[in-house]
Design a protein around this motif. Structure first.
Motif, PDB file in Angstrom:
ATOM      1  N   GLU A 116     -35.366 -13.277  -8.434  1.00 34.27           N
ATOM      2  CA  GLU A 116     -35.158 -14.249  -7.352  1.00 34.27           C
ATOM      3  C   GLU A 116     -33.720 -14.768  -7.339  1.00 34.27           C
ATOM      4  O   GLU A 116     -33.116 -14.919  -6.279  1.00 34.27           O
ATOM      5  N   LYS A 159     -31.924 -13.807  -3.932  1.00 30.93           N
ATOM      6  CA  LYS A 159     -31.705 -14.971  -3.066  1.00 30.93           C
ATOM      7  C   LYS A 159     -30.270 -15.483  -3.173  1.00 30.93           C
ATOM      8  O   LYS A 159     -29.923 -16.508  -2.578  1.00 30.93           O
ATOM      9  N   ASP A 193     -45.171  -9.468  -7.586  1.00 34.62           N
ATOM     10  CA  ASP A 193     -43.991 -10.231  -8.020  1.00 34.62           C
ATOM     11  C   ASP A 193     -44.378 -11.459  -8.842  1.00 34.62           C
ATOM     12  O   ASP A 193     -43.539 -12.016  -9.551  1.00 34.62           O
ATOM     13  N   GLN A 194     -45.639 -11.873  -8.735  1.00 31.24           N
ATOM     14  CA  GLN A 194     -46.065 -13.079  -9.445  1.00 31.24           C
ATOM     15  C   GLN A 194     -46.655 -12.789 -10.824  1.00 31.24           C
ATOM     16  O   GLN A 194     -47.032 -13.712 -11.547  1.00 31.24           O
ATOM     17  N   LYS A 199     -38.509  -6.758  -1.781  1.00 31.51           N
ATOM     18  CA  LYS A 199     -39.861  -7.053  -1.305  1.00 31.51           C
ATOM     19  C   LYS A 199     -39.757  -7.898  -0.047  1.00 31.51           C
ATOM     20  O   LYS A 199     -38.790  -8.651   0.114  1.00 31.51           O
TER      21      LYS A 199
END
Ligand code: ATP
Ligand code: MG
Length: 357
Positions: free
Chosen positions: A117, A121, A155-156, A214
């Protein structure tokens, strides 16, 4: 309301006005399928949205309402399931702090989901302390409801693993569960927490329209559930595969073929197989054709959701959402407070409950 059904907890972060196709195949489908057999808690992680949008509180509020509208539009049912607004559940914040003592700092910083992330991001070096903290907070989101299952996208997985580690450690350190007791036996052996399991969706990780990352609310590569038919087709048309002509053998694993599997394959596996075979052979099937067929299938899937969401537009829709949130918070706080009380008792910090004022 107490019930004997096993529990589910899962949720979404309000970092955008609505949900996308990745949420649908990764988690929402499972939520819909399990809504009757399980006592479901669906959480809006609005506090966690501040980890990347701290300066945009109005957006987070609007996104929160938008996501609940999407839940209703998809068919999550607040009469059968409990909608939980994170910021209104004080036990979650308290458990976050307590759980933070059970996870080594370096382990949090090595969490692959967080690392990805930070990279995708573009958070650089300036992300707030609260950003990695959200991974610990998510353990509290989950464990506050003592669920057995957590339906999430791939992803989790690292986060669910961390959550399992916290629950195991808590039970061993504070509730006397032996080191050799199997995870599945923790609760019946006196643990405060059952050890929850991830339930990964039909499509573990739907790639975004950029073809690499993703599909994600924050990355500008998402097809949203509320996008109108034209927008959906436009976003599909923009996808690039590098293929030059309908007779060039195509890569059967490229983004378009992944979408064929995810959406055409769900309803019509034979058609998906045929398309893929022709595509791989370069049997006169252009990317444009595949995109048009995908557009039709995806729009047919989304149309009933869009119709239901349209009925929730405006202030009247907002009022329905606020009422659903109020009802959910009331139910959720009963469960979360029970959990917190049990955790504090196990930690020997139970001194008679809260009295404020
Ligand atoms: P953000 O960009 O803010 O992280 P997101 O699009 O990743 O947003 P989340 O709210 O973080 O959405 O995720 C909600 C749930 O949806 C999680 O269970 C996650 O695993 C699942 N999910 C999100 N994106 C996908 C995807 N592309 N494929 C499969 N599951 C997904
Ligand atoms: Mg995410």
């Amino acid at each position: 309301m107490s019930t004997s059904k096993p529990r589910i907890l899962t949720g979404d972060t309000p970092t955008s006005t609505g949900l996308h196709l990745g949420h649908f195949v990764g988690s929402l489908e499972n939520r819909l399928a399990l809504q009757d057999a399980y006592d479901c808690y669906f959480l809006i992680a609005n506090v966690h949205a501040f980890t990347t949008l701290a300066e945009k509180p109005a957006d987070i509020r609007a996104n929160t309402i938008g996501i609940v509208k999407d839940w209703l539009a998809v068919g999550l049912d607040p009469d059968r399931s409990t909608f939980v607004l994170q910021s209104e559940i004080p036990a979650i914040a308290e458990l976050t702090f307590l759980f933070a003592m059970l996870i080594p700092f370096n382990k949090v910083m090595r969490n692959p989901t967080l690392k990805t992330e930070i990279e995708t991001k573009g958070l650089g070096e300036t992300y707030p302390f609260g950003f990695p903290m959200y991974a610990v907070g998510q353990c509290a989101d989950i464990l506050a409801f003592r669920p057995e299952l957590v339906p999430v996208g791939e992803d989790q997985e690292a986060h669910i693993e961390m959550c399992r580690d916290v629950a195991l450690k808590f039970n061993q350190v504070y509730a006397g569960v032996g080191n050799r007791v199997l995870a599945d036996d923790h609760f019946k052996s006196g643990g405060v927490f059952p050890i929850p399991k991830a339930k990964i969706g039909r499509v573990a990780r739907l790639v975004g329209t950029d073809g690499t990352n993703k599909m994600s609310k924050s990355l500008g590569n998402a097809i949203f559930l509320y996008d109108d038919a034209k927008t959906v087709q436009k976003k599909l048309n923009k996808i690039t595969t590098g293929r030059q002509s309908p007779t060039e053998p195509g890569d059967p694993t490229n983004i378009l073929m992944q979408y064929v599997d995810a959406f055409i394959g769900a309803a019509n596996p034979a058609r998906a197989a045929e398309l893929k075979a022709k595509y791989a052979a370069g049997d006169n099937i252009g990317d444009g054709h595949v995109k048009a067929e995908l557009g039709e299938v995806i729009n047919a899937l989304l149309e009933p959701m869009r119709a239901r969401r349209a009925k929730l537009e405006g202030e009247q829709g907002d009022a329905i959402v606020l009422d659903v949130i109020r009802r959910g918070v009331k139910k959720a706080n009963v469960v979360a407070e029970e959990t917190l009380a049990a955790a504090k008792k196990a930690m020997k910090i139970d001194f008679g409950g809260r009295t404020v004022g």
